[in-house]
Enzyme design. Sequence first.
Site, short mmCIF file in Angstrom:
data_model
loop_
_atom_site.label_atom_id
_atom_site.label_comp_id
_atom_site.label_asym_id
_atom_site.label_seq_id
_atom_site.Cartn_x
_atom_site.Cartn_y
_atom_site.Cartn_z
N ASN A 188 10.60 -27.87 11.38
CA ASN A 188 11.76 -28.71 11.09
C ASN A 188 12.82 -28.32 12.25
OD1 ASN A 188 14.56 -28.13 8.74
ND2 ASN A 188 13.51 -30.00 9.19
N TRP A 189 13.02 -27.12 12.65
CA TRP A 189 14.13 -26.79 13.62
C TRP A 189 13.27 -26.95 15.06
CZ3 TRP A 189 18.39 -27.12 15.56
CH2 TRP A 189 19.14 -26.15 16.34
N PHE A 219 1.26 -27.26 16.28
CA PHE A 219 0.18 -26.73 15.78
C PHE A 219 -0.58 -27.67 14.78
CE2 PHE A 219 -1.33 -24.50 11.67
CZ PHE A 219 -2.20 -23.55 12.38
N ALA A 271 18.81 -27.58 10.29
CA ALA A 271 18.29 -28.48 11.11
C ALA A 271 18.43 -29.83 10.74
CB ALA A 271 16.89 -28.23 11.42
N LYS A 281 20.54 -12.19 8.45
CA LYS A 281 21.29 -13.23 7.52
C LYS A 281 20.34 -13.92 6.57
CE LYS A 281 19.67 -17.44 9.30
NZ LYS A 281 19.01 -18.48 8.24
N ARG A 326 17.17 -23.18 3.16
CA ARG A 326 15.73 -22.93 2.28
C ARG A 326 15.64 -21.46 1.78
NH1 ARG A 326 12.32 -24.52 7.60
NH2 ARG A 326 13.63 -22.91 8.07
N ASN A 327 15.96 -20.60 2.42
CA ASN A 327 15.62 -19.19 1.68
C ASN A 327 16.46 -19.30 0.44
OD1 ASN A 327 14.07 -17.32 3.68
ND2 ASN A 327 15.83 -18.33 5.04
N GLN A 377 11.73 -17.16 6.00
CA GLN A 377 11.61 -16.05 6.86
C GLN A 377 12.22 -15.08 6.02
OE1 GLN A 377 10.96 -17.11 10.84
NE2 GLN A 377 9.53 -17.35 9.05
N1 LIG Z 1 14.65 -25.13 9.98
C1 LIG Z 1 16.11 -24.89 10.14
O1 LIG Z 1 17.22 -25.37 9.65
C2 LIG Z 1 16.20 -23.64 11.05
C3 LIG Z 1 15.10 -22.75 11.41
N2 LIG Z 1 15.51 -21.84 12.34
C4 LIG Z 1 14.38 -20.90 12.66
O2 LIG Z 1 13.46 -21.63 13.53
C5 LIG Z 1 12.23 -20.85 13.31
C6 LIG Z 1 11.07 -22.06 13.27
O3 LIG Z 1 11.57 -22.70 12.02
P1 LIG Z 1 11.03 -24.19 11.63
O4 LIG Z 1 11.07 -25.15 13.06
O5 LIG Z 1 12.15 -24.95 10.93
O6 LIG Z 1 9.80 -24.46 11.12
P2 LIG Z 1 9.25 -24.65 9.69
O7 LIG Z 1 9.61 -23.82 8.67
O8 LIG Z 1 9.48 -26.27 9.61
O9 LIG Z 1 7.66 -24.06 9.88
C7 LIG Z 1 6.44 -24.93 10.00
C8 LIG Z 1 5.74 -24.82 11.25
O10 LIG Z 1 4.99 -23.67 11.46
C9 LIG Z 1 3.69 -24.19 11.93
N3 LIG Z 1 2.68 -23.27 11.48
C10 LIG Z 1 2.11 -23.32 10.30
N4 LIG Z 1 1.12 -22.41 10.64
C11 LIG Z 1 0.98 -22.18 11.71
C12 LIG Z 1 0.10 -21.08 12.44
N5 LIG Z 1 -0.80 -20.26 11.93
N6 LIG Z 1 0.56 -20.73 13.64
C13 LIG Z 1 1.46 -21.50 14.04
N7 LIG Z 1 2.47 -22.35 13.73
C14 LIG Z 1 1.96 -22.59 12.67
C15 LIG Z 1 3.81 -25.64 11.40
O11 LIG Z 1 2.76 -26.40 12.30
C16 LIG Z 1 5.16 -26.12 11.74
O12 LIG Z 1 5.49 -26.47 12.86
C17 LIG Z 1 12.30 -19.93 12.15
O13 LIG Z 1 12.43 -18.67 12.59
C18 LIG Z 1 13.53 -20.33 11.48
O14 LIG Z 1 14.13 -19.25 10.85
C19 LIG Z 1 16.70 -21.63 12.95
C20 LIG Z 1 17.80 -22.42 12.73
C21 LIG Z 1 17.63 -23.45 11.83
O1 LIG Z 2 18.71 -20.60 9.91
C1 LIG Z 2 19.16 -21.55 9.14
C2 LIG Z 2 20.37 -22.13 9.63
O2 LIG Z 2 21.26 -21.54 10.49
C3 LIG Z 2 18.26 -22.36 8.34
O3 LIG Z 2 17.92 -21.35 7.31
P1 LIG Z 2 17.03 -21.52 6.15
O4 LIG Z 2 15.56 -20.96 6.72
O5 LIG Z 2 17.09 -20.67 5.16
O6 LIG Z 2 17.02 -22.86 5.75
#
Ligand SMILES: NC(=O)C1=CN([C@@H]2O[C@H](COP(=O)(O)OP(=O)(O)OC[C@H]3O[C@@H](n4cnc5c(N)ncnc54)[C@H](O)[C@@H]3O)[C@@H](O)[C@H]2O)C=CC1
Ligand SMILES: O=C(CO)COP(=O)(O)O
Length: 398
Positions: free
Chosen positions: A47-48, A75, A188, A240, A304-305, A335
């Site tokens: 997502n991010w 992935f 995101a 956080k 999401r958390n 997370q």
């Molecule tokens: N989504 C948000 O709003 C935000 C997320 N973050 C942080 O960014 C980081 C990534 O989050 P998102 O992009 O939202 O991911 P996401 O929560 O959408 O996670 C899914 C991702 O993990 C991958 N995946 C699944 N199994 C896997 C494996 N075995 N090996 C490698 N990849 C695999 C999936 O293909 C997908 O790309 C996290 O640490 C999150 O806390 C930070 C700010 C905002």
């Molecule tokens: O880190 C985030 C916003 O800054 C997203 O948090 P969540 O993973 O709980 O959706």
Amino acid sequence: MAPAFEHRLLPGADGGVVAPHNTGSTNVSGDDQLLLKSKVTVVGSGNWGSVAAKLIASNTLKLSSFHEEVRMWVFEETLPSGAKLSDVINRTNENVKYLPGIKLGKNVVADPDLENAVKDANMLVFVTPHQFMEGICKRLVGKIRRDAEAISLVKGMEVKMEGPCMISSLISELLGINCSVLMGANIANEIAVEKFSEATFGYKENREIAEKWVQLFSTPYFMVTAVQDVEGVELCGTLKNVVAIAAGFVDGLEMGNNTKAAIMRIGLREMRALSKLLFSSVKDSTFFESCGVADVITTCLGGRNRKVAEAFAKNGGKRSFDELEAEMLQGQKLQGVSTAREVYEVLSHRGWLELFPLFTTVHEICTSRLPPSAIVEYSEQKPNFSLLQGSINGVVDE
Ligand SMILES: NC(=O)C1=CN([C@@H]2O[C@H](COP(=O)(O)OP(=O)(O)OC[C@H]3O[C@@H](n4cnc5c(N)ncnc54)[C@H](O)[C@@H]3O)[C@@H](O)[C@H]2O)C=CC1
Ligand SMILES: O=C(CO)COP(=O)(O)O
């Protein structure tokens, strides 16, 4: 919203830099210049990760110092239609699973081959759920450019025998490259539709590289402030998520806004205290940046958390987080639950459990040792929030 201050060069709270948003390309051309251009790969496409690729790709089109193409490692997975996710992204320019309805930009190229995706890049953006990062880094040893620079958008940490290991350190240590971080109040889906957000860029010392990263991410709707405090910024982003789980419990129990505000305040206080105990260099001012108080607020309101923890509490803890995550997030990952466990390990190893009643209680609820209502219960057997005031004051407050 078009912020009035988008063109100003603003100091961060610690006197660091904030780049103005990109103003367009300069007159650079020729093969030699092409070789000098920076090439960006985004490692991750959740997502991010997808939104980060979109942000970056909008800037590489405008900035002559970057190759236009942004590679995004996917992935690989097979969609219900039988098609491969990376093929669908390249055909439709959309990540139909993790960011449906949003065009990423034609210059984003999805690549399911990790080694191929990184081999030409000198700017590596890591953005996957934290639990996958160690495996990814191990696969990349010896496979990246020697002059590569990294940035981590990953909110989380690993716990080793020696103690906590931040993801930026994991990247630096395993790959032998410098790694900065970008964290903040960054849900995101909101940034995907270009609603105004701030973010905090944490760097160690090289200001020139810092400015390049800030330039790569900054847009009129995404304002990046740089602070020279990698550990502080990254610990804010990591811790956080534990506070967000606590906020979700409060929502599930319908305890109201005052209770939730109390959880946020106590959580922020524990974040600051633990960060400073782990790294004495962490600056108080960092907690007033987007990565600190603002991320606590946005995550406790709309993350999401929070959402999954609310469902956990509503079900009286009878359905596991794994089950709820799979059902509610459809492939996206939490997370906070694993971070609560990792924080608990660190606290218990260092004899600090009683100093951090909120962090400790969140883990005990997640593992069903305590009921969700314990998030605000006081008893003689359990650590309580009042402990925090006395003990931490003595440890880290001036
Ligand atoms: N989504 C948000 O709003 C935000 C997320 N973050 C942080 O960014 C980081 C990534 O989050 P998102 O992009 O939202 O991911 P996401 O929560 O959408 O996670 C899914 C991702 O993990 C991958 N995946 C699944 N199994 C896997 C494996 N075995 N090996 C490698 N990849 C695999 C999936 O293909 C997908 O790309 C996290 O640490 C999150 O806390 C930070 C700010 C905002
Ligand atoms: O880190 C985030 C916003 O800054 C997203 O948090 P969540 O993973 O709980 O959706």
